[in-house]
Design a protein around this motif. Structure first.
Motif, PDB file in Angstrom:
ATOM      1  N   ASP A  63      -7.451 -30.109  11.343  1.00 17.49           N
ATOM      2  CA  ASP A  63      -7.624 -30.210  12.617  1.00 17.49           C
ATOM      3  C   ASP A  63      -6.603 -29.480  13.354  1.00 17.49           C
ATOM      4  OD1 ASP A  63      -9.885 -31.869  12.561  1.00 17.49           O
ATOM      5  OD2 ASP A  63      -8.556 -33.810  13.028  1.00 17.49           O
ATOM      6  N   SER A  64      -6.656 -28.969  14.561  1.00 19.07           N
ATOM      7  CA  SER A  64      -5.885 -28.206  15.253  1.00 19.07           C
ATOM      8  C   SER A  64      -5.015 -29.223  15.990  1.00 19.07           C
ATOM      9  CB  SER A  64      -6.397 -27.372  16.398  1.00 19.07           C
ATOM     10  OG  SER A  64      -7.266 -28.208  17.334  1.00 19.07           O
ATOM     11  N   VAL A  65      -3.494 -28.734  16.182  1.00 25.87           N
ATOM     12  CA  VAL A  65      -2.461 -29.769  16.860  1.00 25.87           C
ATOM     13  C   VAL A  65      -3.356 -29.968  18.477  1.00 25.87           C
ATOM     14  CG1 VAL A  65      -0.507 -29.897  18.008  1.00 25.87           C
ATOM     15  CG2 VAL A  65      -0.718 -29.028  15.886  1.00 25.87           C
ATOM     16  N   GLU A  66      -4.158 -29.139  19.118  1.00 30.04           N
ATOM     17  CA  GLU A  66      -4.688 -29.273  20.273  1.00 30.04           C
ATOM     18  C   GLU A  66      -5.548 -30.487  20.226  1.00 30.04           C
ATOM     19  OE1 GLU A  66      -7.858 -27.015  23.583  1.00 30.04           O
ATOM     20  OE2 GLU A  66      -7.173 -26.010  21.660  1.00 30.04           O
ATOM     21  N   GLU A  67      -6.402 -30.804  19.073  1.00 28.46           N
ATOM     22  CA  GLU A  67      -7.307 -31.842  18.838  1.00 28.46           C
ATOM     23  C   GLU A  67      -6.427 -33.178  18.739  1.00 28.46           C
ATOM     24  OE1 GLU A  67     -10.682 -31.333  15.976  1.00 28.46           O
ATOM     25  OE2 GLU A  67     -10.046 -28.944  16.097  1.00 28.46           O
ATOM     26  N   ALA A  68      -5.242 -32.823  18.289  1.00 25.81           N
ATOM     27  CA  ALA A  68      -4.542 -34.087  17.899  1.00 25.81           C
ATOM     28  C   ALA A  68      -3.660 -34.827  19.246  1.00 25.81           C
ATOM     29  CB  ALA A  68      -3.375 -33.621  16.948  1.00 25.81           C
ATOM     30  N   VAL A  69      -3.584 -33.632  20.060  1.00 27.74           N
ATOM     31  CA  VAL A  69      -2.866 -33.902  21.531  1.00 27.74           C
ATOM     32  C   VAL A  69      -3.953 -34.702  22.210  1.00 27.74           C
ATOM     33  CG1 VAL A  69      -2.040 -32.910  23.612  1.00 27.74           C
ATOM     34  CG2 VAL A  69      -1.255 -32.162  21.391  1.00 27.74           C
ATOM     35  N   LYS A  70      -5.111 -34.194  22.184  1.00 28.49           N
ATOM     36  CA  LYS A  70      -6.310 -34.722  23.005  1.00 28.49           C
ATOM     37  C   LYS A  70      -6.249 -36.210  22.423  1.00 28.49           C
ATOM     38  CE  LYS A  70      -9.076 -30.917  23.933  1.00 28.49           C
ATOM     39  NZ  LYS A  70     -10.252 -30.204  23.296  1.00 28.49           N
ATOM     40  N   LEU A  71      -6.408 -36.607  21.150  1.00 30.13           N
ATOM     41  CA  LEU A  71      -6.557 -37.735  20.660  1.00 30.13           C
ATOM     42  C   LEU A  71      -5.254 -38.929  20.965  1.00 30.13           C
ATOM     43  CD1 LEU A  71      -8.263 -39.619  19.085  1.00 30.13           C
ATOM     44  CD2 LEU A  71      -7.143 -38.957  17.114  1.00 30.13           C
ATOM     45  N   LEU A  72      -4.170 -38.354  21.002  1.00 28.85           N
ATOM     46  CA  LEU A  72      -2.945 -38.957  21.270  1.00 28.85           C
ATOM     47  C   LEU A  72      -3.056 -39.569  22.685  1.00 28.85           C
ATOM     48  CD1 LEU A  72      -0.167 -36.793  19.764  1.00 28.85           C
ATOM     49  CD2 LEU A  72      -0.755 -39.201  19.188  1.00 28.85           C
ATOM     50  N   ARG A  73      -3.503 -38.584  23.524  1.00 28.32           N
ATOM     51  CA  ARG A  73      -3.493 -38.806  25.063  1.00 28.32           C
ATOM     52  C   ARG A  73      -4.641 -39.672  25.342  1.00 28.32           C
ATOM     53  NH1 ARG A  73      -2.539 -33.022  27.531  1.00 28.32           N
ATOM     54  NH2 ARG A  73      -0.057 -32.891  27.266  1.00 28.32           N
ATOM     55  N   GLN A  74      -6.191 -39.872  24.642  1.00 26.41           N
ATOM     56  CA  GLN A  74      -7.261 -40.402  24.991  1.00 26.41           C
ATOM     57  C   GLN A  74      -6.743 -41.905  24.573  1.00 26.41           C
ATOM     58  OE1 GLN A  74     -10.176 -38.704  22.635  1.00 26.41           O
ATOM     59  NE2 GLN A  74     -10.802 -37.093  24.044  1.00 26.41           N
ATOM     60  N   ARG A  75      -5.896 -42.064  23.340  1.00 25.80           N
ATOM     61  CA  ARG A  75      -5.756 -43.566  22.951  1.00 25.80           C
ATOM     62  C   ARG A  75      -4.600 -44.099  23.204  1.00 25.80           C
ATOM     63  NH1 ARG A  75     -11.001 -44.986  21.654  1.00 25.80           N
ATOM     64  NH2 ARG A  75     -11.853 -43.603  20.200  1.00 25.80           N
ATOM     65  N   GLY A  76      -3.675 -43.199  23.932  1.00 20.72           N
ATOM     66  CA  GLY A  76      -2.415 -43.538  24.486  1.00 20.72           C
ATOM     67  C   GLY A  76      -1.755 -44.350  23.432  1.00 20.72           C
ATOM     68  N   VAL A  77      -1.603 -43.391  22.208  1.00 20.21           N
ATOM     69  CA  VAL A  77      -0.629 -43.678  21.140  1.00 20.21           C
ATOM     70  C   VAL A  77       0.359 -42.861  21.028  1.00 20.21           C
ATOM     71  CG1 VAL A  77      -2.238 -45.279  19.890  1.00 20.21           C
ATOM     72  CG2 VAL A  77      -2.297 -42.811  19.433  1.00 20.21           C
ATOM     73  N   ARG A  78       1.308 -42.910  20.082  1.00 19.60           N
ATOM     74  CA  ARG A  78       2.398 -41.901  19.945  1.00 19.60           C
ATOM     75  C   ARG A  78       2.265 -41.260  18.304  1.00 19.60           C
ATOM     76  NH1 ARG A  78       7.694 -44.575  22.238  1.00 19.60           N
ATOM     77  NH2 ARG A  78       6.960 -46.047  20.861  1.00 19.60           N
ATOM     78  N   HIS A  79       1.593 -41.963  17.577  1.00 18.45           N
ATOM     79  CA  HIS A  79       1.464 -41.590  16.040  1.00 18.45           C
ATOM     80  C   HIS A  79      -0.105 -41.499  15.547  1.00 18.45           C
ATOM     81  CE1 HIS A  79       5.300 -43.645  16.699  1.00 18.45           C
ATOM     82  NE2 HIS A  79       5.700 -42.636  15.786  1.00 18.45           N
TER      83      HIS A  79
END
Length: 157
Positions: free
Chosen positions: A18-34
């Motif tokens: 996965d791209s880091v961009e996708e990971a950033v979206k997931l971090l933001r959507q879910r409100g998590v840090r890991h």
């Protein structure tokens, strides 16, 4: 208190491809840090919001950048596998909260994946442990109430 009683069972995962961009979206959507990095249902890594920030720092990336008036644009994607911590340290669900805290403080981790019989069953974070230890501390420090009868004056302490 065991880790299994504190851990989050809702796992937010990405793939190494996965791209880091996708990971950033997931971090933001879910409100998590890991995020746990999984490949074929196997834990292969972990990434944190700090890993992402470092990866996107224009002074530190090895990716091609375009500078337009001080704004930097990536010309090629960064993949999760490039920034993840591979083969992360894990903890068992029956381990104590104190043991998890010790590992996290000593190794400067913000989270530990929880693994049982080779299967990832949760994640315990510094927030989970802080919430638990703060509650324990408050319970120990809370003064015991003294009963005062309405018809009597309270005794001096």
């Amino acid at each position: 208190m065991q880790v299994s009683e504190l851990m989050n069972r809702d796992l937010f995962t990405v793939s190494p491809d996965d791209s880091v961009e996708e990971a950033v979206k997931l971090l933001r959507q879910r409100g998590v840090r890991h995020l746990l990095v999984m490949q074929k249902n196997r834990l292969v890594g972990i990434i944190s919001d700090r890993d992402v920030k470092r990866a996107l720092d224009p002074r530190k990336t090895r990716k091609k950048l375009m500078d337009i008036g001080g704004l930097y644009f990536l010309l090629e994607p960064i993949l999760v596998e490039e920034i993840m911590t591979p083969n992360p340290v894990t903890i068992a669900p029956h381990a104590s909260a104190g043991h998890a805290g010790f590992i996290m403080v000593e190794r400067r981790f913000g989270a530990l994946p929880v693994v049982e019989n080779g299967r990832t069953v949760g994640i315990v974070t510094e927030t989970d442990l802080l919430r638990y230890f703060a509650g324990e501390s408050m319970n120990r420090e809370r003064p015991r109430s003294r009963r005062v009868r309405a018809d009597r004056k309270p005794r001096p302490a």
